[in-house]
Each structure stands twice: as structure tokens, then as C-alpha cells.
Write a protein that holds these residues in place. Structure first.
Motif, PDB file in Angstrom:
ATOM      1  N   MET A   1      35.293  28.662   5.084  1.00 35.34           N
ATOM      2  CA  MET A   1      36.563  29.216   5.864  1.00 35.34           C
ATOM      3  C   MET A   1      36.302  28.834   7.440  1.00 35.34           C
ATOM      4  N   ARG A   2      37.480  28.442   7.749  1.00 32.37           N
ATOM      5  CA  ARG A   2      37.350  28.050   9.205  1.00 32.37           C
ATOM      6  C   ARG A   2      38.383  29.191  10.119  1.00 32.37           C
ATOM      7  N   TYR A   3      38.030  29.251  11.354  1.00 35.57           N
ATOM      8  CA  TYR A   3      38.593  30.349  12.288  1.00 35.57           C
ATOM      9  C   TYR A   3      39.091  29.627  13.680  1.00 35.57           C
ATOM     10  N   SER A   4      40.344  30.030  14.123  1.00 33.78           N
ATOM     11  CA  SER A   4      40.796  29.716  15.270  1.00 33.78           C
ATOM     12  C   SER A   4      39.849  29.965  16.132  1.00 33.78           C
ATOM     13  N   VAL A   5      40.469  29.733  17.637  1.00 32.25           N
ATOM     14  CA  VAL A   5      39.593  30.040  18.525  1.00 32.25           C
ATOM     15  C   VAL A   5      39.854  31.525  19.085  1.00 32.25           C
ATOM     16  N   ARG A   6      41.182  31.815  18.971  1.00 30.81           N
ATOM     17  CA  ARG A   6      41.533  33.355  19.163  1.00 30.81           C
ATOM     18  C   ARG A   6      40.796  34.278  18.218  1.00 30.81           C
ATOM     19  N   GLN A   7      40.641  33.855  16.650  1.00 36.67           N
ATOM     20  CA  GLN A   7      40.109  34.720  15.958  1.00 36.67           C
ATOM     21  C   GLN A   7      38.391  34.907  16.240  1.00 36.67           C
ATOM     22  N   VAL A   8      37.854  33.919  16.660  1.00 40.02           N
ATOM     23  CA  VAL A   8      36.334  33.657  16.902  1.00 40.02           C
ATOM     24  C   VAL A   8      36.184  34.686  18.336  1.00 40.02           C
ATOM     25  N   ALA A   9      37.096  34.672  19.235  1.00 38.13           N
ATOM     26  CA  ALA A   9      36.970  35.435  20.620  1.00 38.13           C
ATOM     27  C   ALA A   9      37.188  36.735  20.218  1.00 38.13           C
ATOM     28  N   ASP A  10      38.063  37.303  19.122  1.00 33.25           N
ATOM     29  CA  ASP A  10      38.270  38.468  18.934  1.00 33.25           C
ATOM     30  C   ASP A  10      36.942  38.873  18.167  1.00 33.25           C
ATOM     31  N   PHE A  11      36.347  38.077  17.299  1.00 35.96           N
ATOM     32  CA  PHE A  11      35.132  38.654  16.514  1.00 35.96           C
ATOM     33  C   PHE A  11      34.011  38.737  17.549  1.00 35.96           C
ATOM     34  N   ALA A  12      33.671  37.924  18.479  1.00 30.62           N
ATOM     35  CA  ALA A  12      32.739  37.929  19.154  1.00 30.62           C
ATOM     36  C   ALA A  12      32.786  38.563  20.566  1.00 30.62           C
ATOM     37  N   GLY A  13      33.780  39.256  20.839  1.00 35.79           N
ATOM     38  CA  GLY A  13      34.070  40.022  21.915  1.00 35.79           C
ATOM     39  C   GLY A  13      33.775  39.153  23.216  1.00 35.79           C
ATOM     40  N   VAL A  14      34.379  38.022  22.973  1.00 33.90           N
ATOM     41  CA  VAL A  14      34.403  37.082  24.551  1.00 33.90           C
ATOM     42  C   VAL A  14      35.719  36.420  24.733  1.00 33.90           C
ATOM     43  N   THR A  15      36.105  35.994  25.732  1.00 38.23           N
ATOM     44  CA  THR A  15      37.282  35.305  25.795  1.00 38.23           C
ATOM     45  C   THR A  15      37.459  33.919  25.372  1.00 38.23           C
ATOM     46  N   VAL A  16      38.594  33.592  25.270  1.00 39.75           N
ATOM     47  CA  VAL A  16      39.128  32.172  24.842  1.00 39.75           C
ATOM     48  C   VAL A  16      38.484  31.179  26.114  1.00 39.75           C
ATOM     49  N   ARG A  17      38.674  31.432  26.951  1.00 39.21           N
ATOM     50  CA  ARG A  17      38.212  30.572  28.222  1.00 39.21           C
ATOM     51  C   ARG A  17      36.729  30.658  28.102  1.00 39.21           C
ATOM     52  N   THR A  18      35.899  31.329  27.607  1.00 42.23           N
ATOM     53  CA  THR A  18      34.499  31.294  27.640  1.00 42.23           C
ATOM     54  C   THR A  18      34.249  30.174  26.405  1.00 42.23           C
ATOM     55  N   LEU A  19      34.744  30.414  25.288  1.00 44.11           N
ATOM     56  CA  LEU A  19      34.848  29.493  24.236  1.00 44.11           C
ATOM     57  C   LEU A  19      35.020  28.134  24.547  1.00 44.11           C
ATOM     58  N   HIS A  20      36.027  27.870  25.353  1.00 47.62           N
ATOM     59  CA  HIS A  20      36.432  26.487  25.705  1.00 47.62           C
ATOM     60  C   HIS A  20      35.465  26.005  26.771  1.00 47.62           C
ATOM     61  N   HIS A  21      34.671  26.763  27.574  1.00 48.84           N
ATOM     62  CA  HIS A  21      33.720  26.290  28.325  1.00 48.84           C
ATOM     63  C   HIS A  21      32.413  25.791  27.564  1.00 48.84           C
ATOM     64  N   TYR A  22      32.108  26.732  26.678  1.00 43.98           N
ATOM     65  CA  TYR A  22      31.158  26.365  25.678  1.00 43.98           C
ATOM     66  C   TYR A  22      31.338  25.025  25.085  1.00 43.98           C
ATOM     67  N   ASP A  23      32.514  24.689  24.757  1.00 40.90           N
ATOM     68  CA  ASP A  23      32.869  23.512  24.145  1.00 40.90           C
ATOM     69  C   ASP A  23      32.721  22.391  24.923  1.00 40.90           C
ATOM     70  N   ARG A  24      33.318  22.561  26.330  1.00 40.34           N
ATOM     71  CA  ARG A  24      33.089  21.405  27.363  1.00 40.34           C
ATOM     72  C   ARG A  24      31.661  21.006  27.755  1.00 40.34           C
ATOM     73  N   THR A  25      31.003  22.024  27.613  1.00 40.75           N
ATOM     74  CA  THR A  25      29.439  21.692  28.136  1.00 40.75           C
ATOM     75  C   THR A  25      28.617  21.314  27.043  1.00 40.75           C
ATOM     76  N   GLY A  26      29.286  21.320  25.679  1.00 41.46           N
ATOM     77  CA  GLY A  26      28.589  20.825  24.316  1.00 41.46           C
ATOM     78  C   GLY A  26      27.670  21.934  23.935  1.00 41.46           C
ATOM     79  N   LEU A  27      27.679  23.239  24.553  1.00 43.72           N
ATOM     80  CA  LEU A  27      26.752  24.275  23.957  1.00 43.72           C
ATOM     81  C   LEU A  27      27.318  24.815  22.857  1.00 43.72           C
ATOM     82  N   LEU A  28      28.555  24.852  22.382  1.00 42.44           N
ATOM     83  CA  LEU A  28      29.192  25.028  21.371  1.00 42.44           C
ATOM     84  C   LEU A  28      30.497  24.363  20.887  1.00 42.44           C
ATOM     85  N   ALA A  29      30.449  23.533  20.083  1.00 47.03           N
ATOM     86  CA  ALA A  29      31.389  22.565  19.739  1.00 47.03           C
ATOM     87  C   ALA A  29      31.834  22.826  18.378  1.00 47.03           C
ATOM     88  N   PRO A  30      33.177  23.119  18.382  1.00 47.18           N
ATOM     89  CA  PRO A  30      33.669  23.630  16.916  1.00 47.18           C
ATOM     90  C   PRO A  30      33.669  22.648  16.007  1.00 47.18           C
TER      91      PRO A  30
END
Length: 268
Positions: free
Chosen positions: A1-30
Motif C-alpha cells: 500500500m502506498r500513502y500520499s505525503v499528506r497521509q504520511v505527515a498526519d501519521f508521523a506528526g510532521v509537516t509536509v514541508r519537513t517531508l519535502h526537505h527530507y526528500d530534497r536532501t536524500g534522507l527520505l526519498a519516496p
């Protein structure tokens, strides 16, 4: 199953901007993208995010987390042990701060019941450094003399403080005069001034036997904050605190232990 960035942000209690930052830095690429190009995260991505958030909670930087996740066996245990040590130190520091804060509250609650204007009018240039007061509270927490001094200070009226400070100002003027005149610290005049200070403490705060007076004088010589309680900084001279300390020790040495002075015998 796959989840949107908004769903993951809600699951984890972080912001969408944080997930975008993790993706840009290569720390967490979807793990995938939708047809429209939106990020999609799978279970493996969520597991990695959980690790990232765990290390972030421990205070690791994103660079440190990236290194750990790149090769979990390369120094991860050493990093965790070092973090554990630093966290233990921080816990001890915060515990100390909590204790100092509690004592500071006690100092304020048992302080002189005056408005700031009244305090300035009565105390003038005498500086009551709260950092020194709280440290003194911790140092002498189990001292009956300290408790008595605080209780008596809290009970003084504004007029009591006027008399007390006038008496202290007269003594201070005589101390400065003796010091500036070159009177020896172990001479009769300096020792008499030390005895007047000891009697002043006894009269207004708590019984001050010679041994206690020596400890007070040692604080004057060792800590400028303590000495500022009896001689304001603008009136101080180089070596004056050490001069008073030496006079107190000389005065204590010349008196039989426990023998009252005339000034003490006259006290009500």
C-alpha cells in the motif's frame, strides 16, 4: 500500500514541508510517484521515517542520521552511547536548574516585603544578586542559622531595614577609612571593625559565632557577589575583600571560643 505525503505527515506528526526537505536532501526519498508526479510512500519508507524521527528525538543532526542510515553498523552504537552520556549530563543539569529555581522561589517568597521603589530607597547601591542567593540557599540549605536569618529578614519592617542599613553604612565608612589609612588587617582597629560586623549579623539576622563569621568572610574574599552585599561595587578597593577576611580571621583568633563581647551582652 502506498500513502500520499499528506497521509504520511498526519501519521508521523510532521509537516509536509519537513517531508519535502527530507526528500530534497536524500534522507527520505519516496518509493514512488503518482501519474501526476505526487510523492507516494510505501511501508519501507515509513519504517525509514520512523528511524529518522527516533534519532531526531535523541538530538542527532540530519547529517548524523544520514550517516547512520547509510550504514547502521558503522559507528551507530558508539554514536548512541555518546548521545546517552550527553543526555545523562543534560538531565543532571536540568535537575540542578530545577532545584536552583525552587530555591530562588523560596528566596523571593521569604524576601523583604517592599515595593521595588521602597527597596531602592532603603538598599540604594547594595546589590542582591539572585544567582548568589540561590547558590547560598543550596550551600546552606541544612543550616539552622540560614533558616533563622531568612525568617528574621522576612519579619523586618521597612523601618527595621532603614536602621539596619544606616548601621551598615556607618560600619562600611569606618572600614574604608581604616583600609585607606593603611591600618593593618590584624591590627586593633581592623579587628574591632570585624567584631562590629559580627555583632551586626547577630543583632539583625542570626547568632554568628566566630567560626561562622570566618566562613562568611571567606565567601566575601572568594565571591564578588557576596562582597557586594556589604560593600557596593562603586565603593570597593582592590584587596578590600581580602583585607576584611583577614581582619575577621584575626578577630576570631583573639577571642576565646564562645565568649560574648560587650556588644553582644547589651543586645535585647
Amino acid at each position: 500500500m502506498r500513502y500520499s505525503v499528506r497521509q504520511v505527515a498526519d501519521f508521523a506528526g510532521v509537516t509536509v514541508r519537513t517531508l519535502h526537505h527530507y526528500d530534497r536532501t536524500g534522507l527520505l526519498a519516496p518509493g514512488g510517484r503518482s501519474r501526476a508526479g505526487y510523492r507516494l510512500y510505501d511501508d519501507a519508507d515509513l519504517a525509514r521515517l520512523q528511524q529518522i524521527l527516533f534519532y531526531r528525538e535523541l538530538g542527532f543532526s540530519l547529517e548524523e542520521i544520514a550517516a547512520i542510515l547509510e550504514d547502521p553498523q558503522a559507528g551507530a552504537l558508539d554514536r548512541l552511547r555518546e548521545r546517552q552520556r550527553r543526555l545523562a549530563e543534560e538531565i543532571a543539569r536540568l535537575q540542578r536548574l530545577a532545584e536552583v529555581t525552587e530555591r530562588a522561589i523560596e528566596v523571593q517568597q521569604t524576601g523583604v516585603p517592599m515595593t521595588p521603589e521602597e527597596r531602592f530607597e532603603v538598599f540604594g547601591d547594595i546589590a542582591f544578586d539572585l544567582s548568589y542567593a540561590t547558590e547560598a540557599q543550596l550551600k546552606w540549605a541544612d543550616s539552622a542559622g540560614r533558616r533563622e536569618a531568612m525568617a528574621r529578614a522576612a519579619a523586618h519592617t521597612k523601618e527595621d531595614w532603614r536602621r539596619l542599613m544606616a548601621e551598615a553604612a556607618d560600619w562600611r565608612a569606618d572600614l574604608l577609612d581604616a583600609h585607606d589609612a593603611g591600618e593593618p588587617a590584624d591590627g586593633e582597629r581592623a579587628m574591632d571593625l570585624a567584631e562590629r560586623h559580627r555583632a551586626h549579623v547577630t543583632r539583625w539576622f542570626t547568632d554568628c559565632p566566630p567560626a561562622m563569621h570566618r566562613r562568611i568572610a571567606d565567601d566575601f574574599a572568594a565571591d564578588p557577589r557576596a562582597f557586594a552585599l556589604v560593600v557596593p561595587a562603586p565603593q570597593q578597593r582592590p584587596g578590600l575583600a581580602a583585607y576584611l577576611c583577614e581582619a575577621v580571621h584575626a578577630n576570631a583568633a583573639r577571642r576565646p571560643s564562645g565568649a560574648p563581647t560587650p556588644s553582644e551582652e547589651e543586645q535585647p
